[in-house]
Scaffold this motif. Structure first.
Motif, PDB file in Angstrom:
ATOM      1  N   ASN A  92       0.814  -1.216   0.000  1.00 37.47           N
ATOM      2  CA  ASN A  92       0.000   0.000   0.000  1.00 37.47           C
ATOM      3  C   ASN A  92       0.848   1.267   0.000  1.00 37.47           C
ATOM      4  O   ASN A  92       0.321   2.344   0.271  1.00 37.47           O
ATOM      5  N   ILE A  93       2.132   1.163  -0.299  1.00 39.64           N
ATOM      6  CA  ILE A  93       2.996   2.349  -0.258  1.00 39.64           C
ATOM      7  C   ILE A  93       2.469   3.423  -1.201  1.00 39.64           C
ATOM      8  O   ILE A  93       2.350   4.603  -0.828  1.00 39.64           O
ATOM      9  N   GLY A  94       2.144   3.016  -2.432  1.00 41.40           N
ATOM     10  CA  GLY A  94       1.665   3.993  -3.414  1.00 41.40           C
ATOM     11  C   GLY A  94       0.394   4.676  -2.971  1.00 41.40           C
ATOM     12  O   GLY A  94       0.252   5.912  -3.079  1.00 41.40           O
ATOM     13  N   ASP A  95      -0.549   3.896  -2.464  1.00 40.92           N
ATOM     14  CA  ASP A  95      -1.812   4.467  -1.986  1.00 40.92           C
ATOM     15  C   ASP A  95      -1.570   5.438  -0.839  1.00 40.92           C
ATOM     16  O   ASP A  95      -2.209   6.496  -0.750  1.00 40.92           O
ATOM     17  N   ASN A  96      -0.656   5.083   0.054  1.00 42.33           N
ATOM     18  CA  ASN A  96      -0.378   5.941   1.206  1.00 42.33           C
ATOM     19  C   ASN A  96       0.270   7.250   0.771  1.00 42.33           C
ATOM     20  O   ASN A  96      -0.071   8.333   1.293  1.00 42.33           O
ATOM     21  N   ILE A  97       1.208   7.175  -0.172  1.00 41.53           N
ATOM     22  CA  ILE A  97       1.862   8.398  -0.653  1.00 41.53           C
ATOM     23  C   ILE A  97       0.843   9.302  -1.337  1.00 41.53           C
ATOM     24  O   ILE A  97       0.846  10.533  -1.144  1.00 41.53           O
ATOM     25  N   LYS A  98      -0.022   8.719  -2.130  1.00 40.05           N
ATOM     26  CA  LYS A  98      -1.047   9.517  -2.819  1.00 40.05           C
ATOM     27  C   LYS A  98      -1.998  10.171  -1.822  1.00 40.05           C
ATOM     28  O   LYS A  98      -2.342  11.354  -1.950  1.00 40.05           O
ATOM     29  N   LYS A  99      -2.425   9.406  -0.816  1.00 39.97           N
ATOM     30  CA  LYS A  99      -3.342   9.941   0.182  1.00 39.97           C
ATOM     31  C   LYS A  99      -2.714  11.110   0.932  1.00 39.97           C
ATOM     32  O   LYS A  99      -3.350  12.161   1.124  1.00 39.97           O
ATOM     33  N   LEU A 100      -1.451  10.958   1.328  1.00 40.43           N
ATOM     34  CA  LEU A 100      -0.764  12.033   2.043  1.00 40.43           C
ATOM     35  C   LEU A 100      -0.579  13.258   1.159  1.00 40.43           C
ATOM     36  O   LEU A 100      -0.729  14.399   1.614  1.00 40.43           O
ATOM     37  N   ARG A 101      -0.259  13.034  -0.111  1.00 41.07           N
ATOM     38  CA  ARG A 101      -0.086  14.165  -1.037  1.00 41.07           C
ATOM     39  C   ARG A 101      -1.389  14.936  -1.199  1.00 41.07           C
ATOM     40  O   ARG A 101      -1.395  16.184  -1.144  1.00 41.07           O
ATOM     41  N   LEU A 102      -2.486  14.231  -1.365  1.00 36.15           N
ATOM     42  CA  LEU A 102      -3.778  14.885  -1.552  1.00 36.15           C
ATOM     43  C   LEU A 102      -4.221  15.618  -0.294  1.00 36.15           C
ATOM     44  O   LEU A 102      -4.821  16.697  -0.367  1.00 36.15           O
ATOM     45  N   GLN A 103      -3.906  15.036   0.876  1.00 35.05           N
ATOM     46  CA  GLN A 103      -4.250  15.698   2.132  1.00 35.05           C
ATOM     47  C   GLN A 103      -3.529  17.038   2.256  1.00 35.05           C
ATOM     48  O   GLN A 103      -4.042  17.983   2.857  1.00 35.05           O
ATOM     49  N   LYS A 104      -2.336  17.130   1.683  1.00 32.08           N
ATOM     50  CA  LYS A 104      -1.550  18.358   1.733  1.00 32.08           C
ATOM     51  C   LYS A 104      -1.888  19.292   0.560  1.00 32.08           C
ATOM     52  O   LYS A 104      -1.367  20.395   0.468  1.00 32.08           O
ATOM     53  N   GLY A 105      -2.757  18.826  -0.343  1.00 32.15           N
ATOM     54  CA  GLY A 105      -3.189  19.657  -1.455  1.00 32.15           C
ATOM     55  C   GLY A 105      -2.126  19.879  -2.511  1.00 32.15           C
ATOM     56  O   GLY A 105      -2.089  20.938  -3.155  1.00 32.15           O
ATOM     57  N   LEU A 106      -1.261  18.878  -2.716  1.00 24.45           N
ATOM     58  CA  LEU A 106      -0.174  19.004  -3.682  1.00 24.45           C
ATOM     59  C   LEU A 106      -0.467  18.231  -4.963  1.00 24.45           C
ATOM     60  O   LEU A 106      -1.171  17.222  -4.945  1.00 24.45           O
ATOM     61  N   THR A 107       0.092  18.719  -6.067  1.00 29.11           N
ATOM     62  CA  THR A 107       0.077  17.948  -7.310  1.00 29.11           C
ATOM     63  C   THR A 107       1.291  17.017  -7.301  1.00 29.11           C
ATOM     64  O   THR A 107       2.210  17.168  -6.485  1.00 29.11           O
ATOM     65  N   ARG A 121       4.748   6.873 -10.741  1.00 29.85           N
ATOM     66  CA  ARG A 121       5.043   5.444 -10.636  1.00 29.85           C
ATOM     67  C   ARG A 121       4.936   4.958  -9.189  1.00 29.85           C
ATOM     68  O   ARG A 121       4.489   3.844  -8.936  1.00 29.85           O
ATOM     69  N   TRP A 122       5.360   5.821  -8.236  1.00 32.34           N
ATOM     70  CA  TRP A 122       5.195   5.453  -6.831  1.00 32.34           C
ATOM     71  C   TRP A 122       3.722   5.196  -6.528  1.00 32.34           C
ATOM     72  O   TRP A 122       3.362   4.194  -5.933  1.00 32.34           O
ATOM     73  N   GLU A 123       2.893   6.139  -6.934  1.00 31.70           N
ATOM     74  CA  GLU A 123       1.484   6.082  -6.575  1.00 31.70           C
ATOM     75  C   GLU A 123       0.749   4.962  -7.314  1.00 31.70           C
ATOM     76  O   GLU A 123      -0.290   4.486  -6.845  1.00 31.70           O
ATOM     77  N   ASN A 124       1.280   4.542  -8.452  1.00 31.82           N
ATOM     78  CA  ASN A 124       0.692   3.418  -9.190  1.00 31.82           C
ATOM     79  C   ASN A 124       1.281   2.079  -8.776  1.00 31.82           C
ATOM     80  O   ASN A 124       0.930   1.039  -9.340  1.00 31.82           O
ATOM     81  N   ASN A 125       2.199   2.123  -7.813  1.00 35.40           N
ATOM     82  CA  ASN A 125       2.860   0.909  -7.314  1.00 35.40           C
ATOM     83  C   ASN A 125       3.635   0.158  -8.400  1.00 35.40           C
ATOM     84  O   ASN A 125       3.786  -1.066  -8.340  1.00 35.40           O
ATOM     85  N   THR A 126       4.127   0.897  -9.392  1.00 34.86           N
ATOM     86  CA  THR A 126       4.985   0.265 -10.398  1.00 34.86           C
ATOM     87  C   THR A 126       6.454   0.437 -10.034  1.00 34.86           C
ATOM     88  O   THR A 126       7.316  -0.234 -10.603  1.00 34.86           O
ATOM     89  N   SER A 127       6.744   1.344  -9.102  1.00 38.91           N
ATOM     90  CA  SER A 127       8.088   1.455  -8.527  1.00 38.91           C
ATOM     91  C   SER A 127       7.932   2.076  -7.145  1.00 38.91           C
ATOM     92  O   SER A 127       6.845   2.555  -6.787  1.00 38.91           O
ATOM     93  N   TYR A 128       9.029   2.068  -6.381  1.00 37.98           N
ATOM     94  CA  TYR A 128       8.964   2.570  -5.013  1.00 37.98           C
ATOM     95  C   TYR A 128      10.017   3.645  -4.793  1.00 37.98           C
ATOM     96  O   TYR A 128      11.052   3.666  -5.472  1.00 37.98           O
ATOM     97  N   PRO A 129       9.767   4.555  -3.847  1.00 40.66           N
ATOM     98  CA  PRO A 129      10.778   5.575  -3.546  1.00 40.66           C
ATOM     99  C   PRO A 129      12.074   4.932  -3.066  1.00 40.66           C
ATOM    100  O   PRO A 129      12.043   3.866  -2.441  1.00 40.66           O
ATOM    101  N   ASP A 130      13.178   5.576  -3.358  1.00 44.46           N
ATOM    102  CA  ASP A 130      14.452   5.131  -2.807  1.00 44.46           C
ATOM    103  C   ASP A 130      14.334   5.130  -1.284  1.00 44.46           C
ATOM    104  O   ASP A 130      13.728   6.022  -0.686  1.00 44.46           O
TER     105      ASP A 130
END
Length: 207
Positions: free
Chosen positions: A1-16, A33-42
């Motif tokens: 769920n890393i991608g979903d979590n990053i997307k949720k946090l980004r949207l909560q902060k109102g960022l593109t 790619r992070w948010e689509n779970n096709t790759s992960y942050p370093d």
């Protein structure tokens, strides 16, 4: 769920995605790619992401959710052990305590209703079990299977409580036999032997 979590946090902060990418010096495509779970942050970026969003690395990588699911599995195992041992009061006590920690968990709520329903000689427990079942049926985040099981349980609870009119209304709202799994399966599967045996079972039940 890393991608979903990053997307949720980004949207909560109102960022593109572009704005988040600028903050961490990566491309917008990388964030996508992070948010689509096709790759992960370093891994080196994770502490920075946690600090930026005022959360923990565990929360970002989903460890909090994993621990929650593991804890709930353990609790449900204990509930089952109590019920199998005939210790329904202990099971109810454990479920109520667990609901204080996980108040929105539908599985615990269903377990409470089912455990209370086993206390056939307790009118108060029956009334509460009915109330819980009605809440579950009104919920939008419960599976079709769970609603079907709850409807069947509620029907017998209504009859036990002498609420025959409610039982009559409920049973008339249930799907008719021609929409059932057993009727439709022979139409879907091509295995001749399987189909014939299933039809025999259905005819036996209906006769």
């Amino acid at each position: 769920n890393i991608g979903d979590n990053i997307k949720k946090l980004r949207l909560q902060k109102g960022l593109t995605q572009e704005q988040l990418a600028d903050v961490f010096g990566v491309s917008a495509q990388a964030v996508s790619r992070w948010e689509n779970n096709t790759s992960y942050p370093d891994i080196a970026l994770l502490p920075g992401l946690a600090i930026y969003y005022d959360t923990s690395v565990d929360a970002i990588v989903g460890m909090d959710e994993i621990r929650r699911e593991e804890n709930l599995r353990r609790i449900h195992g204990q509930i089952n052990d109590f019920v199998m041992a005939g210790q329904s009061e202990e099971a109810v006590r454990l479920i109520r305590d667990s609901l204080k920690v996980y108040p929105n968990d539908r599985g615990l709520l269903m377990s409470l209703g089912e455990t209370l329903a086993h206390q056939a000689d307790n009118p108060t427990a029956t009334r509460e079990a009915i109330s819980i079942a009605e809440r579950i049926l009104q919920s939008n985040d419960v599976s079709t299977k769970a609603k079907g099981t709850t409807s069947a349980n509620l029907l017998f609870l209504f009859l036990r409580a002498g609420q025959n009119e409610k039982a009559n209304i409920l049973i008339r709202s249930l799907p008719h036999i021609w929409e059932s799994r057993e009727i439709l399966m022979p139409e879907v599967y091509s295995n001749e032997e399987y189909t014939e045996e299933l039809k025999k079972c259905i005819i036996k039940v209906l006769s």
